[in-house]
Structures are given as structure tokens and as C-alpha cells.
Design a protein around this motif. Structure first.
Motif, mmCIF file in Angstrom:
data_model
loop_
_atom_site.group_PDB
_atom_site.id
_atom_site.type_symbol
_atom_site.label_atom_id
_atom_site.label_comp_id
_atom_site.label_asym_id
_atom_site.label_seq_id
_atom_site.Cartn_x
_atom_site.Cartn_y
_atom_site.Cartn_z
ATOM 1 N N TYR A 157 60.042 -8.034 15.219
ATOM 2 C CA TYR A 157 60.654 -8.199 13.788
ATOM 3 C C TYR A 157 61.890 -7.713 13.750
ATOM 4 C CZ TYR A 157 56.070 -10.290 12.444
ATOM 5 O OH TYR A 157 55.060 -10.871 12.504
ATOM 6 N N GLN A 158 62.383 -7.240 14.624
ATOM 7 C CA GLN A 158 63.795 -6.597 14.934
ATOM 8 C C GLN A 158 64.027 -5.544 13.882
ATOM 9 O OE1 GLN A 158 64.035 -10.346 14.482
ATOM 10 N NE2 GLN A 158 63.392 -10.083 16.562
ATOM 11 N N ILE A 159 63.204 -4.502 13.897
ATOM 12 C CA ILE A 159 63.107 -3.726 12.889
ATOM 13 C C ILE A 159 63.931 -2.532 13.101
ATOM 14 C CG2 ILE A 159 60.746 -4.059 11.982
ATOM 15 C CD1 ILE A 159 59.844 -1.463 13.691
ATOM 16 N N LYS A 191 64.603 -4.109 8.425
ATOM 17 C CA LYS A 191 63.172 -4.436 7.760
ATOM 18 C C LYS A 191 62.981 -5.802 7.245
ATOM 19 C CE LYS A 191 61.615 0.088 9.053
ATOM 20 N NZ LYS A 191 62.797 0.571 8.786
ATOM 21 N N GLN A 192 63.979 -6.457 6.893
ATOM 22 C CA GLN A 192 63.976 -7.657 6.345
ATOM 23 C C GLN A 192 62.854 -8.724 6.633
ATOM 24 O OE1 GLN A 192 67.631 -9.662 5.421
ATOM 25 N NE2 GLN A 192 66.768 -11.389 4.688
ATOM 26 N N LEU A 193 63.008 -9.094 8.047
ATOM 27 C CA LEU A 193 62.192 -9.776 8.362
ATOM 28 C C LEU A 193 60.641 -9.635 8.257
ATOM 29 C CD1 LEU A 193 61.526 -12.510 10.013
ATOM 30 C CD2 LEU A 193 62.038 -11.505 12.101
ATOM 31 N N LEU A 194 60.293 -8.101 8.796
ATOM 32 C CA LEU A 194 58.955 -7.579 8.550
ATOM 33 C C LEU A 194 58.651 -7.754 7.012
ATOM 34 C CD1 LEU A 194 56.482 -5.947 9.947
ATOM 35 C CD2 LEU A 194 57.756 -3.980 9.236
ATOM 36 N N GLU A 195 59.410 -7.310 6.015
ATOM 37 C CA GLU A 195 59.082 -7.449 4.756
ATOM 38 C C GLU A 195 58.712 -8.828 4.409
ATOM 39 O OE1 GLU A 195 62.377 -5.553 3.196
ATOM 40 O OE2 GLU A 195 61.436 -3.256 3.667
ATOM 41 N N GLU A 196 59.763 -9.920 4.692
ATOM 42 C CA GLU A 196 59.293 -11.260 4.233
ATOM 43 C C GLU A 196 58.051 -11.691 4.899
ATOM 44 O OE1 GLU A 196 63.002 -13.058 6.048
ATOM 45 O OE2 GLU A 196 64.008 -12.577 4.425
ATOM 46 N N GLU A 237 57.220 1.821 -0.522
ATOM 47 C CA GLU A 237 56.632 0.905 -1.195
ATOM 48 C C GLU A 237 57.764 -0.048 -1.443
ATOM 49 O OE1 GLU A 237 55.855 -1.633 -4.465
ATOM 50 O OE2 GLU A 237 56.881 0.448 -4.741
ATOM 51 N N LYS A 238 57.655 -1.460 -1.354
ATOM 52 C CA LYS A 238 58.764 -2.441 -1.700
ATOM 53 C C LYS A 238 57.684 -3.745 -2.289
ATOM 54 C CE LYS A 238 62.648 -4.799 -0.285
ATOM 55 N NZ LYS A 238 63.589 -5.332 0.875
ATOM 56 N N ASP A 239 58.143 -4.090 -3.427
ATOM 57 C CA ASP A 239 57.564 -5.198 -3.831
ATOM 58 C C ASP A 239 56.249 -5.196 -3.960
ATOM 59 O OD1 ASP A 239 60.281 -6.472 -4.193
ATOM 60 O OD2 ASP A 239 59.803 -7.485 -2.054
#
Length: 182
Positions: free
Chosen positions: A81-83, A87-92, A114-116
């Protein structure tokens, strides 16, 4: 209350892992977020879930989606996930999978946020910490009860280093990100 011990990036330091596991016998589940670089049967631990890291060469599944208590838990190493950069791809992906807790490694930087409505945990590395205010090998324990809490520990002394981890504003960027083409 359920306790989950989370480790990552041990890179063949099995003695350290076994010491951690032996120090926390009250744990319900143990999770390794990749880069064990060994056969998990060389570890003396029950209830171990493990995913492959970039140095495990597909010894294990790349990711696990499971239920622990009433939580949907997504476990991965993070490299896919290219973190290192975002972290966008991991979070999506976590949103798509309807995960409530995401456990990952790869960067060797301990963090919990924590996010969303989703909690994200990187326990750091039990073998090779990388920079920042927490330049010690770390692992984490998550407690699931009425709420979800996380504590970070020094992998050698088992001292609680949570205050140092939570004092970090943002994880340090990858050394290699400065060479990435824009």
C-alpha cells in the motif's frame, strides 16, 4: 476485556519475540504484521496470526481480514500500500473492507491513530527502530473492552513507552521518499 499483542518487523529476532510472548501470558491473540523472515513454527506461541512482509517472500498470506470480539480487523504489512509516503491507499482499502481496526508494519515507526472511525496501529519494529523520538524497539498491546486502547512497550525492557509514541506529531518520512520523482 480482550488483549491483542501486536508485533512487526522482527527480522529473525525470534529470541526477542519469544521473550515478549513469555512476558505477556495473559494475551488472548498475538498478531505479527510481517517481516518475521522465518518459519512461524520456530516461535513458541499459541494463537498467532501472521502476514507476509516484503522480506518474507510470500511465506504467509499478504493480508488477513478477521473478527476479533465485535471488531472487523484488517492485518497487512503495508508495503503493498506504499505506506512509506502516504497512508491514503491503506486508508481507502480499510474503508472498502469495512475494517474497524487496521494493523500494519513496514515503516518501523510506532503509531496509533483514528481516522473516519477506523483505528490504525503500527507497533514499530521489535528489532530495528527507525528514528524519531522513539528510537527503541517497540511492540503494542491493544485492549478491547467498552473502548479500544493501545499501549506501546520497549521490546527489550518491556517498559511502557506510550507517552513517547503519543508525543510524536507525525511519523518521520521515509529516507527514500526524498528520491522519489514528483
Amino acid at each position: 476485556m480482550t488483549k491483542i499483542l501486536v508485533v512487526s518487523d522482527s527480522h529473525k529476532h525470534n529470541a526477542t519475540l519469544n521473550q515478549i510472548f513469555n512476558n505477556h501470558k495473559d494475551i488472548d491473540t498475538c498478531i505479527h504484521c510481517g517481516d518475521l523472515q522465518d518459519d512461524k513454527n520456530n516461535l513458541h506461541i499459541q494463537n498467532l496470526m501472521i502476514v507476509s512482509g516484503n522480506n518474507d517472500f510470500n511465506l504467509y498470506d499478504d493480508e488477513i481480514l478477521c473478527q476479533i470480539e465485535n471488531l472487523c480487523v484488517f492485518i497487512c504489512h503495508g508495503h503493498l500500500y506504499q505506506i512509506e509516503d502516504t497512508k491514503q491507499l491503506l486508508e481507502e482499502t480499510a474503508l472498502e473492507k469495512k475494517a474497524q481496526l487496521v494493523l500494519f508494519g513496514h515503516t518501523h515507526h510506532p503509531e496509533f491513530y483514528e481516522k473516519d472511525g477506523i483505528h490504525y496501529l503500527n507497533p514499530g519494529s521489535v528489532a530495528f527502530p527507525r528514528g524519531g523520538k522513539v528510537f527503541v524497539p517497540t511492540y503494542a498491546i491493544i485492549e478491547i473492552g467498552q473502548t479500544l486502547s493501545c499501549h506501546f512497550y520497549h521490546a527489550k525492557t518491556h517498559e511502557d513507552v506510550s507517552s513517547k509514541v503519543f508525543a510524536l506529531k507525525e511519523p518521520k518520512k521515509s529516507f527514500f521518499s526524498r528520491f522519489k520523482r514528483q
